[in-house]
Design an enzyme around this catalytic site. Structure first.
Site, PDB file in Angstrom:
ATOM      1  CE  LYS A 101      -4.470   0.888   0.476  1.00 52.64           C
ATOM      2  NZ  LYS A 101      -5.630   0.393  -0.676  1.00 52.64           N
ATOM      3  CB  THR A 134      -3.360  -3.207  -0.195  1.00 50.50           C
ATOM      4  OG1 THR A 134      -4.529  -2.946  -0.795  1.00 50.50           O
ATOM      5  CG2 THR A 134      -2.500  -4.190  -1.063  1.00 50.50           C
ATOM      6  CG  ASP A 135      -9.009  -1.353   3.149  1.00 48.86           C
ATOM      7  OD1 ASP A 135      -9.020   0.064   2.827  1.00 48.86           O
ATOM      8  OD2 ASP A 135      -9.951  -1.775   4.172  1.00 48.86           O
ATOM      9  CG  PHE A 155      33.229  22.764 -13.092  1.00 50.72           C
ATOM     10  CD1 PHE A 155      33.599  21.742 -12.872  1.00 50.72           C
ATOM     11  CD2 PHE A 155      32.549  22.721 -14.688  1.00 50.72           C
ATOM     12  CE1 PHE A 155      33.570  20.685 -13.174  1.00 50.72           C
ATOM     13  CE2 PHE A 155      32.562  21.508 -15.176  1.00 50.72           C
ATOM     14  CZ  PHE A 155      32.911  20.460 -14.662  1.00 50.72           C
ATOM     15  NE  ARG A 180      30.172  25.781 -10.244  1.00 51.51           N
ATOM     16  CZ  ARG A 180      29.791  24.705 -10.703  1.00 51.51           C
ATOM     17  NH1 ARG A 180      29.623  24.352 -11.958  1.00 51.51           N
ATOM     18  NH2 ARG A 180      30.266  23.401 -10.352  1.00 51.51           N
ATOM     19  CD  GLN A 229      31.261  15.926 -10.275  1.00 50.04           C
ATOM     20  OE1 GLN A 229      31.292  17.279  -9.862  1.00 50.04           O
ATOM     21  NE2 GLN A 229      31.048  15.543 -11.476  1.00 50.04           N
ATOM     22  CG  ASN A 248      25.426  22.106 -11.295  1.00 42.97           C
ATOM     23  OD1 ASN A 248      24.798  23.066 -10.558  1.00 42.97           O
ATOM     24  ND2 ASN A 248      26.267  21.997 -11.703  1.00 42.97           N
ATOM     25  CG  HIS A 308      23.077  24.122 -14.768  1.00 38.46           C
ATOM     26  ND1 HIS A 308      24.365  23.877 -14.188  1.00 38.46           N
ATOM     27  CD2 HIS A 308      22.570  22.956 -15.298  1.00 38.46           C
ATOM     28  CE1 HIS A 308      24.554  22.464 -14.498  1.00 38.46           C
ATOM     29  NE2 HIS A 308      23.566  21.988 -15.498  1.00 38.46           N
TER      30      HIS A 308
END
Length: 277
Positions: A9, A54-55, A155, A172, A215, A241, A243
């Protein structure tokens, strides 16, 4: 040939209000339950003798929350896993995933209101309990934690070919929607205290680290958690990332001072890793 199967569920919504007179505590969870076991005959022969509805799984979430309360999501998940394993002999493995949605009290003069809350997000606390007859694994985490740093991020030094257009930069914006999942060692612990310690370490390291790449920062965040929180055996971090691209203002007769950016959603770089002891 029947190989494997699972059922359960998902998206069980649970809001638990604990009343202390005029002051209430609030817990808001989304719970998912997954069963693995000897259920092949329900698929091949339509034999449902061992298939818990599942109930019933959904109802168990509400019943245990009402009977025992809800403290930390890991504790509630452990109680659910034990309950299902004890009562279902053909069940081999149960996985309980919990998403803990954040609310905070609305401020009032000199304090806060005891019965009024506002939703905080989009980040949320996560927990995963995987239980078998042999033992239990407890994992915790945070998802969709939006963080950004506007300095100490670079970078450079990457390989270039005929299709490379990205300029190198030593200044950056680094922005991400962090998802982190960590595994605890065996033994009793204060899950709330450990969770706050891991989250705090991740944020502090992200803010202070002199980043040479996503990284680079990701690894140092994970390493810092293992160094500072003894209960954590391993941690997996996912850092897309997000940007933020500098806008070229020269067509408008304005200088490019690395101050105006456009935030993009797609495409984005996706960086992830697992760091363990």
């Amino acid at each position: 040939m029947f190989v494997e199967a699972a059922y359960g569920k998902s998206s069980v919504r649970l809001v638990r209000v604990t009343r202390h007179g005029d002051r209430h505590d609030l817990r808001d969870l989304t719970v998912a339950i997954r069963f693995e076991g000897d259920y092949g005959e329900s698929y091949t022969d339509g034999d449902n003798a061992g298939v818990l509805p599942t109930d019933t799984m959904k109802n168990t979430v509400y019943a245990l929350a009402a009977r025992d309360g809800v403290s930390e999501p890991e504790v509630f998940g452990l109680a659910l896993a034990r309950h299902f394993l004890d009562r279902n002999p053909v069940l081999h493995r149960v996985r309980i995933d919990l998403l803990d949605h954040f609310w905070k009290r609305i401020p009032a003069d000199g304090g806060d209101r005891g019965q009024a809350f506002q939703r905080v997000g989009p980040d949320a606390r996560t927990a995963r309990i995987t239980g078998t007859r042999e033992g239990t694994v407890v994992e915790a985490g945070v998802t969709d934690l939006l963080i950004m740093k506007t300095g100490h991020s670079a970078f450079t030094g990457y390989p270039r070919d005929e299709f490379t257009t990205l300029p190198e930069t030593s200044d950056r914006i680094l922005a991400t929607s962090l998802t982190a999942t960590w595994r605890y060692s065996d033994g009793p612990r204060d899950f709330g205290t450990d969770w706050l310690a891991v989250r705090g370490t991740l944020l502090e390291t992200f803010a202070e680290h002199d980043s040479r790449s996503v990284q680079h920062t990701l690894y140092h965040m994970g390493e810092a958690v293992l160094r500072s929180v003894e209960a954590v055996e391993s941690i997996h971090l996912v850092m897309p990332n997000k940007h933020h691209l500098p806008v070229d203002l020269s067509p408008f007769g304005l200088g490019n001072r690395n101050e105006i950016f456009v935030a993009t959603t797609e495409p984005f770089g996706l960086i992830e890793a697992t760091i363990a002891r």
